[in-house]
Design an enzyme around this catalytic site. Structure first.
Site: not given
Ligand code: G3P
Length: 214
Positions: A83
């Site tokens: 990533k």
């Molecule tokens: O892994 C990346 C992502 O899905 C982050 O989610 O909820 O932290 O914006 P969030």
């Protein structure tokens, strides 16, 4: 549509894998920190649970550092996907890793044109963050639609992996738009299983069963 679980909690990954509903896992530095465990220890355990793609994020911000980290991470399992943040150095790293046949997931994508660049660099996956756009009053799902259209228009093979999903509607709309993958937290997976008519129906069946002669 493929469904990944967005967590570094191995118990959640195991539970979702037992239900047979997940095709892969995504993590990020914040999720690893939340687990309270060492990055490599968590990854080693995750690759034992699933054969599907497991996204592991680099923390370098220069392409040389990213490529070096990627070299170490892929030793943990052949299903590790690197990533990489959507920055100029990240695109250089994606290009170099793609040439070495190492899979990449370009993360922190907030515009369709960032996604276009990620595809041009050869990314395996691109991760638009819908929830974080919604948080600042932008329509997160609109960029998913744009990315799907742009990739279709030009035949890019990069898979659209919708991230930062906060609720079932995000997932439903992403599926309608034809996104290849969605990564969802365990909370949303559990929400998806539920419907009040399922619960009421089951209660009625079990109630009526009491009247069946045994
Ligand atoms: O892994 C990346 C992502 O899905 C982050 O989610 O909820 O932290 O914006 P969030």
């Amino acid at each position: 549509m493929e469904l990944f679980i967005d967590t570094a909690d191995v118990n959640e990954i195991r539970e979702a894998a037992e239900m047979g509903v997940i095709d892969g896992v995504t993590t990020n530095p914040s999720l690893i920190a939340k687990s309270g465990r060492k990055f490599t220890d968590v990854l080693k355990e995750i690759v034992k649970i699933t054969d599907g793609p497991v996204s592991a994020e680099v923390i370098s911000v220069d392409s040389v550092g990213m490529i070096k980290e990627a070299g170490e991470l892929v030793k943990i399992g052949e299903n590790i996907v690197i990533k990489i943040p959507m920055i100029e150095e990240g695109l250089k790293a994606v290009k170099a890793l793609t040439e070495r046949e190492i899979k990449t997931n370009v993360t922190l994508v907030f515009s369709p044109l960032q996604a276009l660049l990620a595809a041009k660099a050869g990314a395996t996956y691109v991760s638009p963050f819908v929830g974080r756009l919604d948080d600042i009053a932008h329509d997160g799902l609109e960029i998913v639609d744009d990315i799907v259209t742009i990739y279709d228009n030009y035949g890019y093979m990069t898979k659209v992996l919708v991230a930062s999903i906060r609720n079932p509607i995000h997932l439903l709309q992403s599926a309608r738009m034809g996104a290849d993958v969605a990564t969802v937290p365990m909370k949303v997976i559990k929400q998806l299983t539920k419907h009040p008519l399922t619960e009421r129906g089951l209660e009625k069946f079990l109630e009526d069963w009491k009247n069946v002669p045994q």
